[in-house]
Motif scaffolding. Structure first.
Motif, short mmCIF file in Angstrom:
data_model
loop_
_atom_site.label_atom_id
_atom_site.label_comp_id
_atom_site.label_asym_id
_atom_site.label_seq_id
_atom_site.Cartn_x
_atom_site.Cartn_y
_atom_site.Cartn_z
N UNK A 265 0.83 -1.21 0.00
CA UNK A 265 0.00 0.00 0.00
C UNK A 265 0.86 1.26 0.00
N UNK A 266 1.74 1.38 0.98
CA UNK A 266 2.63 2.54 1.11
C UNK A 266 4.06 2.04 0.99
N UNK A 267 4.74 2.42 -0.10
CA UNK A 267 6.05 1.84 -0.37
C UNK A 267 7.10 2.28 0.66
N UNK A 268 6.94 3.47 1.24
CA UNK A 268 7.89 3.92 2.25
C UNK A 268 7.76 3.08 3.52
N UNK A 269 6.53 2.78 3.91
CA UNK A 269 6.33 1.92 5.08
C UNK A 269 6.81 0.50 4.81
N UNK A 270 6.62 0.02 3.58
CA UNK A 270 7.16 -1.29 3.22
C UNK A 270 8.69 -1.28 3.25
N UNK A 271 9.30 -0.17 2.81
CA UNK A 271 10.76 -0.03 2.89
C UNK A 271 11.22 -0.06 4.34
N UNK A 272 10.46 0.58 5.22
CA UNK A 272 10.82 0.60 6.64
C UNK A 272 10.87 -0.82 7.20
N UNK A 273 9.90 -1.65 6.82
CA UNK A 273 9.86 -3.04 7.30
C UNK A 273 11.05 -3.84 6.76
N UNK A 283 27.06 -2.90 6.93
CA UNK A 283 28.03 -2.07 7.65
C UNK A 283 27.34 -0.81 8.18
N UNK A 284 27.83 -0.29 9.28
CA UNK A 284 27.15 0.82 9.95
C UNK A 284 26.92 1.99 9.01
N UNK A 285 27.93 2.35 8.21
CA UNK A 285 27.80 3.52 7.33
C UNK A 285 26.84 3.27 6.17
N UNK A 286 26.52 2.01 5.89
CA UNK A 286 25.63 1.69 4.77
C UNK A 286 24.20 1.43 5.23
N UNK A 287 23.94 1.53 6.53
CA UNK A 287 22.60 1.22 6.99
C UNK A 287 21.59 2.25 6.48
N UNK A 288 20.41 1.76 6.16
CA UNK A 288 19.41 2.54 5.45
C UNK A 288 18.38 3.09 6.43
N UNK A 289 18.32 4.41 6.52
CA UNK A 289 17.42 5.06 7.47
C UNK A 289 16.46 5.97 6.72
N UNK A 290 15.23 6.00 7.22
CA UNK A 290 14.20 6.83 6.62
C UNK A 290 13.86 8.00 7.53
N UNK A 291 13.53 9.11 6.92
CA UNK A 291 13.17 10.31 7.70
C UNK A 291 11.82 10.09 8.40
#
Length: 291
Positions: A265-273, A283-291
């Motif tokens: 439904x919401x691609x950003x929320x799916x990305x968060x999961x 690796x720590x520097x490559x970790x993916x974070x969302x606003x």
């Protein structure tokens, strides 16, 4: 290349293709295996089940895969854009210096006659991140889930490259049925190649990649048993994927739509999961974070 071998109590039927073109040529020309020869309706034949296949025929699926000409590509780029805009990337400023050669000229230095009139950067060896994506999915997986997972995978690969890593993107299909495992691997992105959404759209985001093209590959597999004719197998779980492919602890197996519990439904929320599952392995520097 095709090989059959034993892996513990499993018989593995393993295809490796050097390119999409090699794969498409094979599935168009290979003969149907004896186990499927008596099946009345084979998935390489014309079928108009658009809800399941999203193509009207095998030939249409081949055409879209080869040329990438499909309305769904625009939808994919819209979804990738949504994830891109939501990403919070820890971009580092890269120091530059004047040199004899470089990536950009310094006009002022050139007009002053300085031999060091180019702007350059210190070379930096890129650490590799290996992403593994099993495109196999069960029959209940909706198109929206396949599209969202593919869009998140592409956005993730781009973001990891943007913060200074190189990405090995290993796309494969692995299914199991009783004591059999069927594997097909595809070289779709070289480590030094930038992410190409046009090239990756069909394998990552279109239901017909599995439900027409890879099902056809199963139908032509030498020595395949009759128990495959009713189900075409079931998506391999992550432990089996790691075991059969011999992946180390640092290899990142991208979660399936089912494992990530994405909703489509919401691609950003799916990305968060999805990011919550893969960040502990990055690796720590490559970790993916969302606003």
């Amino acid at each position: 290349m095709f090989r059959t071998y034993r892996h513990g109590d499993k018989r593995v039927m393993h295809f490796t293709f050097a390119s999409l073109d090699e794969f498409l040529t094979y599935v168009q020309q290979a003969e149907t295996a004896p186990a499927f020869a008596t099946v009345e309706t084979s998935l390489q034949e014309t079928s108009e089940d658009d809800q399941f296949m999203m193509t009207r025929s095998f030939d249409e699926a081949v055409k879209i895969c080869r040329f990438g000409d499909h309305d769904g590509f625009d939808e994919l780029m819209h979804l990738v854009g949504e994830v891109r805009r939501a990403l919070d990337l820890p971009l580092e400023s890269q120091r530059t210096f004047h040199d004899y050669v470089g990536f950009a000229p310094d006009v002022k230095a050139y007009l002053e006659g300085s031999p060091l009139s180019m702007v350059n950067m210190p070379p930096r060896k890129k650490r590799r991140v290996a992403l593994y994506l099993n495109t196999s999915c069960d029959g209940s997986t909706r198109r929206a889930l396949i599209m969202h997972r593919g869009a998140v995978a592409l956005a993730a690969a781009e973001a990891i490259e943007l913060v200074g890593f190189s990405v090995d993107l290993h796309v494969f299909e692995m299914s199991e049925n009783d004591c059999d495992v069927h594997v097909s691997e595809f070289l779709l992105k070289d480590p030094d190649e930038r992410v190409n959404p046009q090239k990756l759209y069909f394998p990552l985001c279109h239901p017909s990649w599995v439900r027409r093209l890879n099902f056809r590959l199963i139908e032509t597999t030498p020595g395949i048993g009759g128990h495959w004719t009713g189900t075409y197998g079931y998506p391999a779980e992550v432990p089996l994927v790691r075991d059969v492919l011999g992946l180390g602890a640092d290899a990142i197996v991208f979660p399936s739509a089912k494992d990530a519990r994405i909703e489509g439904e919401n691609v950003v929320e799916d990305a968060r999961r999805i990011f919550a599952l893969i960040n502990p392995l990055l690796p720590e520097r490559a970790q993916l974070k969302l606003r």
